[in-house]
Design a protein around this motif. Sequence first.
Motif, short mmCIF file in Angstrom:
data_model
loop_
_atom_site.label_atom_id
_atom_site.label_comp_id
_atom_site.label_asym_id
_atom_site.label_seq_id
_atom_site.Cartn_x
_atom_site.Cartn_y
_atom_site.Cartn_z
N GLY A 31 -5.55 3.92 3.73
CA GLY A 31 -5.65 5.08 2.96
C GLY A 31 -5.49 4.69 1.41
O GLY A 31 -6.44 5.26 0.61
N ALA A 32 -4.50 3.94 1.26
CA ALA A 32 -4.10 3.35 -0.12
C ALA A 32 -5.41 2.66 -0.71
O ALA A 32 -5.70 3.00 -1.85
CB ALA A 32 -2.94 2.62 -0.03
N PHE A 33 -5.99 1.64 0.26
CA PHE A 33 -7.34 1.02 -0.33
C PHE A 33 -8.15 1.94 -0.76
O PHE A 33 -8.83 1.86 -1.97
CB PHE A 33 -7.73 0.19 0.97
CG PHE A 33 -9.06 -0.79 0.39
CD1 PHE A 33 -8.92 -1.50 -0.51
CD2 PHE A 33 -10.30 -0.28 0.92
CE1 PHE A 33 -10.15 -2.35 -1.03
CE2 PHE A 33 -11.41 -0.84 0.60
CZ PHE A 33 -11.26 -1.79 -0.09
N ASN A 34 -8.70 2.97 -0.16
CA ASN A 34 -9.56 4.15 -0.46
C ASN A 34 -9.20 4.71 -1.61
O ASN A 34 -9.95 5.07 -2.57
CB ASN A 34 -10.05 4.62 0.68
CG ASN A 34 -11.16 4.20 1.69
OD1 ASN A 34 -10.71 2.89 2.31
ND2 ASN A 34 -12.16 4.57 2.00
N ALA A 35 -8.25 5.28 -1.67
CA ALA A 35 -7.91 6.35 -2.61
C ALA A 35 -7.21 5.84 -3.73
O ALA A 35 -7.34 6.42 -4.90
CB ALA A 35 -6.55 7.28 -1.86
N LEU A 36 -6.85 4.60 -3.70
CA LEU A 36 -6.15 4.06 -5.11
C LEU A 36 -6.68 2.43 -5.64
O LEU A 36 -7.19 2.73 -6.71
CB LEU A 36 -4.56 3.69 -4.88
CG LEU A 36 -3.77 4.89 -4.29
CD1 LEU A 36 -2.30 4.34 -4.07
CD2 LEU A 36 -3.69 6.07 -5.31
N SER A 58 -8.87 3.79 9.54
CA SER A 58 -8.18 4.73 8.48
C SER A 58 -9.21 4.59 7.15
O SER A 58 -9.69 5.57 6.74
CB SER A 58 -6.92 4.24 7.99
OG SER A 58 -6.38 5.28 6.80
N SER A 59 -9.64 3.28 6.73
CA SER A 59 -10.39 3.43 5.59
C SER A 59 -11.85 3.68 5.89
O SER A 59 -12.39 4.53 4.98
CB SER A 59 -10.41 1.85 5.13
OG SER A 59 -11.53 1.76 4.31
N LEU A 60 -12.35 3.61 7.15
CA LEU A 60 -13.51 4.20 7.41
C LEU A 60 -13.71 5.82 7.66
O LEU A 60 -14.77 6.30 7.20
CB LEU A 60 -14.16 3.62 8.88
CG LEU A 60 -15.49 3.65 9.16
CD1 LEU A 60 -16.56 3.31 8.44
CD2 LEU A 60 -15.78 3.19 10.75
N MET A 61 -12.61 6.07 8.04
CA MET A 61 -12.57 7.80 8.18
C MET A 61 -12.76 8.43 6.73
O MET A 61 -13.43 9.30 6.32
CB MET A 61 -11.31 8.10 8.94
CG MET A 61 -11.08 9.73 8.80
SD MET A 61 -9.97 10.41 7.67
CE MET A 61 -8.56 9.48 7.78
N LEU A 62 -11.94 8.07 5.62
CA LEU A 62 -11.87 8.26 4.25
C LEU A 62 -13.26 8.07 3.59
O LEU A 62 -13.78 8.98 2.99
CB LEU A 62 -10.79 7.70 3.43
CG LEU A 62 -9.22 8.24 3.97
CD1 LEU A 62 -8.27 7.49 3.07
CD2 LEU A 62 -9.26 9.64 3.75
N GLY A 63 -13.84 6.96 4.04
CA GLY A 63 -15.04 6.54 3.48
C GLY A 63 -16.11 7.49 4.09
O GLY A 63 -17.00 7.75 3.38
N ALA A 81 -9.85 1.22 -4.51
CA ALA A 81 -11.58 1.44 -4.54
C ALA A 81 -12.00 2.00 -5.52
O ALA A 81 -12.96 1.38 -6.40
CB ALA A 81 -11.96 2.03 -3.23
N PRO A 82 -11.41 3.20 -6.04
CA PRO A 82 -12.03 3.65 -7.54
C PRO A 82 -11.83 2.72 -8.53
O PRO A 82 -12.41 2.91 -9.63
CB PRO A 82 -10.99 4.95 -7.62
CG PRO A 82 -10.64 5.36 -6.14
CD PRO A 82 -10.45 4.02 -5.58
N VAL A 83 -10.79 1.81 -8.65
CA VAL A 83 -10.58 0.72 -9.66
C VAL A 83 -11.48 -0.44 -9.55
O VAL A 83 -11.94 -0.83 -10.56
CB VAL A 83 -9.13 0.27 -9.76
CG1 VAL A 83 -8.95 -0.77 -10.71
CG2 VAL A 83 -8.39 1.56 -9.95
N LEU A 84 -11.52 -0.85 -8.32
CA LEU A 84 -12.47 -2.15 -7.90
C LEU A 84 -13.87 -1.82 -8.03
O LEU A 84 -14.80 -2.74 -8.43
CB LEU A 84 -11.83 -2.64 -6.67
CG LEU A 84 -10.46 -3.11 -6.48
CD1 LEU A 84 -10.31 -3.70 -4.84
CD2 LEU A 84 -10.24 -4.21 -7.33
N PHE A 85 -14.29 -0.72 -7.43
CA PHE A 85 -15.62 -0.26 -7.24
C PHE A 85 -16.33 0.84 -8.11
O PHE A 85 -15.59 1.60 -8.39
CB PHE A 85 -16.20 -0.21 -5.72
CG PHE A 85 -15.65 -1.24 -4.74
CD1 PHE A 85 -15.77 -2.58 -4.95
CD2 PHE A 85 -14.63 -0.56 -3.77
CE1 PHE A 85 -15.21 -3.17 -4.15
CE2 PHE A 85 -14.28 -1.60 -2.71
CZ PHE A 85 -14.47 -3.10 -3.15
N SER A 86 -17.60 0.41 -8.44
CA SER A 86 -18.42 1.53 -9.48
C SER A 86 -18.94 2.68 -8.49
O SER A 86 -19.51 3.69 -8.92
CB SER A 86 -19.29 0.92 -10.51
OG SER A 86 -20.27 0.23 -9.61
#
Length: 740
Positions: A368-373, A251-256, A375-380
């Motif tokens: 999905g939550a990791f990528n959408a919510l 799921s994360s890889l698909m969004l990435g 990751a934008p906070v954790l990674f630049s």
Amino acid sequence: MEAREHNVALEIPGRLAGLGPRATVTLFGTAIFAAAALVFAVEPMVAKMLLPSFGGTSAVWAVSLVFFQAALLGGYAFAHYSVRIAGLRRQVLVQLALLLPPFAVLPIAVSTDTGSGGGAPALRVLIALSLAAGLPFFVVTTASPVLQRWFAAVGDPGSRDPYFLYAAGNVGSMLALLAYPFLIEPRLTLAEQAHLWTVGYSVFVILAALCAWRVLAAAPVAAAIAVPRAPAAPIGALKATRWVALAALPSSLMLGTTNYISTDIAAVPLLWVIPLALYLLSFVVAFAKRQPLSLRAISWAVAGSSLLLGASLLPISKPPVWGAMGLHAANLFFVALMVHRRLALERPAPEQLTKFYLLLSLGGVCGGAFNALLAPVLFSNLYEYPIAIVLALLLRMGPRRPKPGAGLLRRNADLLLPFAFLVVVLTASKTVPQGTWAVRGVYIAGVVILATWARRPVRFGLGIAAVLAMTTVQNPALHAERTFFGVLRVERNGSLHVFAHGTTVHGVESFAPGRRDVPLSYYIRRGPLGQVFRQLPSRPRSVAVLGLGAGTTAAYGRPGDSFTFYEINRAVVRIASNPRWFTYLHDSKAEIHVRIGDGRLEIAKAPDSSYDLIVLDAFSSDSVPVHLLTRDAVQVYLRKLRPGGLIAFHISNRYLDLEPVIEGIDRSLGLVGLTERFLVTEADARRGESSSTWVVVARHRSDLARFAHDPRWKPVRRDPGLRVWTDEFSNILSVVRWNG
């Protein structure tokens, strides 16, 4: 002999219910297929309904995605606990009762009242989604696990392993996903789509009722002749956690993958369909009865696709756009297939089926939550994408690690060799001149070394991680930050400051002496926008610009002028307002106002007849906010335009031909328009100038009299087969430039 008698016994319930084994499988498979198709048809339809009321911000899409994932998880939870608490027969009756309430809210429609007023926009989006589609969406999401659990109880030969029906559901999801942009959206308005969905839901209810009748009629007989078997083993916490983690990875890889190829390769419209379709296809293949590939073969396919992907990122030779997309898409498919096949092989007994699907759904939500919510906070940057690739490679099959008695270097070779590989390749890339065959040779040798490590999952995975680390960390930028809208960067190219989002440039300014107030990129004075400003009245002018970018349009401001910029992304405002990076806003002679929010919603709040010129500059990116380019939207702009005023559309776009769209809107509203395609030379491009295409629109032909005598301006091209875009209907597919 006993096996044959047992198979005959299993067919008795089906005959009593009037259905044979093949007809039973067809009935349940069709019902699951229909429910899954309804799920993936309603998501884009309802999200599109939100746009006129809530705007085109990516936060709206993110909130919509979270809502549908949460509703899906809720549906799977209901399926699990309703069977567990009520028992199978009573659950059948509960499920039948659950099918009826959605008819009270069909056909689906989003109320415009929820888009206005105070309060948090995200909360209002959730309320609108819940009122419009919450109940019917929840009901159809319960279908797949419930119907599979019902099928396991009917006593047919295939009911001992009903998981193959999961493949039927994902086929329905995939076909609905592809059908929406290619078949449904191009032909039907949103109201017509809603009525079609209502018809589809009615068909599903009939199919589900037939399935319920089949279960209730056959269950007593099936129970009487069933061969006793041991209770299903409980699913332990460790195994449940493992399943959730495995399901989260694809799921994360698909969004990435979607984010990467749509920003760093090419912002092609509808590109999100491809990764999601491949993700669903991996479920179809993984849970099918017949497997075309063994798990070991899939593991080698993952190694091959990731090796080619890593090689394509190195500066050896740049693959074509579609080739690069194909590599990333292939890697996603094989990784998802590997993980989902492992989950399919570990599937529990049918009695634990609903819990198994609940855990898989929870994993999908977590990914999905990791990528959408998060990751934008954790990674630049889009670091979650290479992280998912490396984690998948570490899951590959391979030989065990050396025994404890082996030497220190041998025991830690899988860690030390990739580190040494990274150091050597980085050192060589810094010391050997770039672009030469010598540095290409270093990279080619590195790829060969990686290929020899493919049998060792940890060593190979960390080696690919080294390649991704070299290529993911971009050249130093003056400034970079990440928001819901993506990664924004300010880069230096000689004396030029370049504002970029992925492969799309949003503004350029020269910091050479005497050049800071010169508009560059698409907005040069000798280009179409400069010509438009020369035709405006000499008196103080009021200008609205939808889309800020670097604020280049402010360079046209004169004393007494008023420029109002409408920008949806606060980060863009911060960047354009900082004179260290861009000075157009700071140095403008006009009075500058910036309104943060969706351009269409914000300009609607302005007094009528406010502006001499409205510049629509939200289309220079290849991710087009369609709700800004409909007849309804243009009617809003016209109300804000003074008599004799102009609307300028910036439609420079690599993948979309928007000119006929504007012509159709003009014709339907009785407006007139002209267009100019302005081209620059390579020397001009090196100075920061860009080719661009603009359309200028007015109420009357006399308002464009000066443009009509300029041979550079041509009539707007018409496409007789193109339907006028409205809030109810738009068709991105009809204007895609397939040759890029």
